[in-house]
Design a protein around this motif. Structure first.
Motif, PDB file in Angstrom:
ATOM      1  N   UNK A   1       0.851  -1.182   0.000  1.00  0.00           N
ATOM      2  CA  UNK A   1       0.000   0.000   0.000  1.00  0.00           C
ATOM      3  C   UNK A   1       0.888   1.233   0.000  1.00  0.00           C
ATOM      4  N   UNK A   2       1.319   1.689  -1.152  1.00  0.00           N
ATOM      5  CA  UNK A   2       2.248   2.821  -1.209  1.00  0.00           C
ATOM      6  C   UNK A   2       1.583   4.104  -0.752  1.00  0.00           C
ATOM      7  N   UNK A   3       2.383   5.006  -0.203  1.00  0.00           N
ATOM      8  CA  UNK A   3       1.869   6.308   0.182  1.00  0.00           C
ATOM      9  C   UNK A   3       1.743   7.185  -1.056  1.00  0.00           C
ATOM     10  N   UNK A   4       0.790   8.111  -1.012  1.00  0.00           N
ATOM     11  CA  UNK A   4       0.457   8.893  -2.201  1.00  0.00           C
ATOM     12  C   UNK A   4       1.657   9.653  -2.754  1.00  0.00           C
ATOM     13  N   UNK A   5       2.492  10.204  -1.878  1.00  0.00           N
ATOM     14  CA  UNK A   5       3.593  11.031  -2.358  1.00  0.00           C
ATOM     15  C   UNK A   5       4.654  10.226  -3.100  1.00  0.00           C
ATOM     16  N   UNK A   6       4.646   8.882  -2.948  1.00  0.00           N
ATOM     17  CA  UNK A   6       5.638   8.046  -3.605  1.00  0.00           C
ATOM     18  C   UNK A   6       5.154   7.462  -4.928  1.00  0.00           C
TER      19      UNK A   6
END
Length: 711
Positions: A33-38
């Motif tokens: 679940x990647x973070x949005x900024x990445x």
């Protein structure tokens, strides 16, 4: 690229998990679940990792600075840095710039005002010991959920609280007894911190390790070359790889270090990493000239959660030229032959630009972006290079090879713009003559590289100096679109932006913005210092900024003195006069930098006489023990002082205290306790001879083994 329609859902899942106090970097069903900024299509407000996002494109969609107004870009603030490695990229999150300079000293700076918020010193000089001899600092740091991650020369991976600068956890990533170091930036991928290391200066068996970003617990490790078969294999991948090696390779370690490139596809949950060259470089010495030697010079894909092997593509089977595949890997979605393809791209040392299907590792295309003499082409049916007869220099004949070990493209990152669909490569054109070493060759034992091959750079035997260029390349058609030549081979990392701009600095100190479409220079700023670090751009309080570090570091420029001495002197590379600074630009910036500081003049040395007999042993001892940090032919160009300009070689007692007794070890100068009185005096004499040459009092003889300057 990740579809934009997924972004809101991923963001809501992350927020919900955080509200429940259970978010650990992994989403529902075990998927990352990647973070949005990445995500590759994130807003660009922050620059949280080395390539900004998982796809490592070194691209920002920010467009407040564009072709129309870049001419008004000016310096907003600057910060002076002490002597040490400055070839490092910053990151920026929530209006704070973070960077690691020198020996992994991490600083946090307010992005708007330039005010220092905190600084953390891991005291590498006190911990690294002999490994101070084999590394040069780090090229970058990473951010994830309130923490900064940095690697150190002694092999630690450290998590630091982004607000306070206090360490949260630290892991020793390799045995400190190994001749190894960390120079690459950590990558945080799906809640996992990934790091490899550099080495291959002796017995070294490469690997990459994943740690839990919260706790520092080791999650998995993937070795890149097989170990001793008698001890069994860690997994099926190592058993498969062992079939491609010959002789007793494990006694050399095999090399294959993962010292730079790591990327991630969160949809596939695949981690991609580039593997370095073997040790020794010479295929005959390493593996009896047999086999492909997996996974050296390969791009390897593994499962993000388990580290289990999924696929690989090897760029140079059985490498014998030091053609690492550790240059940055960049992910993109391209339309090829009328069909959308998920690809990864790499321009490694060997001179070919590769486009590979990142779902399965199948080669799509590969073409040379600079002159190449070791292979005529890459066979698309087999994926293997078609080598030129005689290129392996193993029949008693020398071979002239382009590119050189310095690379067609080294660690300086290229960039990919999703707008122009072009790759921007900081390229080098340079050849070298390879030949077999002496029959009594033995592997290095004292952290000094002995590659198992003799190498003489073309410029040292009358051929033209190496040249550098910024090349815009179409990865679909595999053809150049435009090219800008640079004054030397040392040209810096690249940033592409949504304003249709490409930023790059070079050794001449000019930081330029080019039109991403045609290469026209739209803006140029004299930073009054050589530079090679890649820039970043980000937003703070509604303003777009561009930040870059000036000053040199790493090993890349160390051979300027031997390969291009005129330009080494012309551009003022003496480390003590280089302006190491953090420079931040914004539209309308008005700050002015002070003039360049002149290089110190070599001290007077009354009564010194040049003696050919004394010069030669000193040249050999200096090259073997000192040249990696103080520069080839004693021309200082990176982070250690130019000793031709220092009074220390004339003061024997102080010289011995520093070199043999380690008086400056805490500041990063390693001790060389094994040096005899005779060797120390030989080195001192050599340095005094080079100083006399610089003063114009005498011309020093030609070094006896110029090939050593490329090792």
């Amino acid at each position: 690229m990740i579809a934009r329609s997924r972004l809101p859902l991923l963001g809501m899942l992350a927020v919900a998990a955080l509200a429940l106090g259970s978010f650990d970097g992994f989403g529902l069903g075990g998927a990352a679940a990647p973070e949005a900024q990445l995500l590759d299509d994130s807003s660009g407000r922050d620059w949280p990792g080395y390539g900004r996002t998982y796809g490592q494109q070194h691209f920002s969609p920010l467009a407040a600075i564009d072709q129309a107004n870049v001419g008004t870009l000016g310096l907003a603030w600057s910060m002076d840095l002490p002597l040490g490695n400055a070839a490092t990229q910053p990151i920026a999150v929530d209006g704070v710039v973070y960077f690691a300079a020198g020996l992994s000293v991490v600083s946090a700076v307010d992005a708007v005002s330039g005010k220092l918020l905190w600084q953390y010193d891991p005291e590498v000089g006190k911990a690294a010991g002999l490994n101070l001899r084999v590394g040069w600092g780090v090229r970058g740091v990473a951010y994830w959920q309130g923490r900064i991650y940095v690697g150190t020369q002694d092999g630690r991976l450290i998590a630091i609280d982004a607000k306070t600068g206090k360490p949260a956890w630290s892991q020793q990533t390799f045995d400190p007894k190994m001749a190894a170091y960390i120079s690459g930036a950590p990558r945080v991928l799906g809640g996992r911190v990934l790091i490899g290391y550099g080495g291959s200066n002796g017995v070294s068996r490469g690997y990459i390790t994943a740690y839990d970003a919260k706790t520092g617990k080791q999650l998995w490790r993937f070795h890149t070359v097989p170990g001793d078969p008698a001890k069994g294999f860690e997994n099926e991948a190592m058993e498969m790889a062992a079939k491609t090696w010959g002789g007793e390779w494990w006694k050399f370690g095999g090399g294959g270090d993962v010292w730079n490139s790591i990327a991630y596809d969160p949809d596939l949950d695949l981690v991609y990493f580039g593997v370095g060259s073997p040790y020794p470089w010479n295929h005959r010495l390493r593996s009896q000239g047999k086999g492909d030697n997996l996974f050296i010079d390969s791009i390897v894909a593994v499962d993000g959660k388990t580290g289990k092997y999924r696929w690989h593509y090897q760029t140079v089977p059985g490498d014998t030229w030091d053609f690492d595949a550790t240059m940055d890997i960049e992910l993109a979605d391209l339309e090829i032959a009328g069909k959308p393809r998920k690809v990864l791209m790499q321009a490694p040392k060997n001179g070919f630009l590769y486009v590979i299907d990142r779902t399965n590792g199948k080669l799509i295309s590969a073409e040379p972006y600079v002159p190449v003499t070791w292979a005529s082409k890459i066979d698309l049916a087999t994926g293997r290079p078609v080598e030129v007869p005689g290129a392996r220099y193993d029949q008693g004949k020398a071979a002239t090879i382009a590119p050189s070990p310095l690379a067609a493209h080294n660690w300086l990152p290229m960039a990919f713009s999703p707008q122009t669909r072009l790759v921007y490569i900081p390229a080098v054109e340079f050849d070298v003559d390879y030949s077999e070493p002496a029959k009594d060759w033995k592997p290095a034992t004292d952290r000094n590289t002995d590659a198992g091959a003799n190498m003489i750079g073309g410029p040292l035997i009358g051929r033209k100096p190496p040249v550098g260029a910024l090349i815009a390349w179409n990865p679909v058609t595999q053809k150049p679109v435009w090219r800008v030549d640079h004054p030397t081979y040392v040209n810096g990392g690249v940033l592409a932006t949504g304003g249709d701009l490409v930023f790059q600095g070079a050794i001449d100190g000019l930081f330029k913005a080019y039109s991403a479409r045609d290469g026209k220079v739209l803006w140029s700023y004299d930073t009054r210092a050589p530079m090679i670090a890649p820039a970043i751009t980000y937003e703070a309080k509604g303003t777009q900024y561009v930040t870059v570090l000036t000053g040199l570091g790493m090993a890349y420029p160390k051979n300027m003195g031997a390969l291009d001495p005129a330009n080494a002197e012309r551009y003022g590379l003496d480390p003590r006069s280089q302006a190491r600074r953090v420079l931040t630009f914004a539209i309308g910036g008005k700050q002015v930098l002070p003039p360049r500081a002149p290089a110190p003049q070599p001290p007077a040395d009354p009564g010194f006489k040049l003696d050919q007999v004394r010069f030669m042993p000193g040249a050999m001892a200096y090259t073997r023990h000192c040249g990696d940090c103080h520069g080839s032919l004693a021309v200082g160009a990176i982070q250690a002082p130019d000793l031709r300009r220092s009074p220390l070689p004339q003061d024997r007692a102080t010289f011995v205290q520093i070199v043999r007794e380690g008086a400056l070890e805490a500041q990063g100068m390693p001790r060389f306790a094994e040096l005899t009185d005779a060797q120390i005096d030989d080195i001192r004499y050599y340095l005094r001879a080079r100083a006399a040459e610089l003063r114009g009092q005498a011309k020093a003889p030609k070094d006896p083994d110029v090939s050593l300057h490329l090792k």
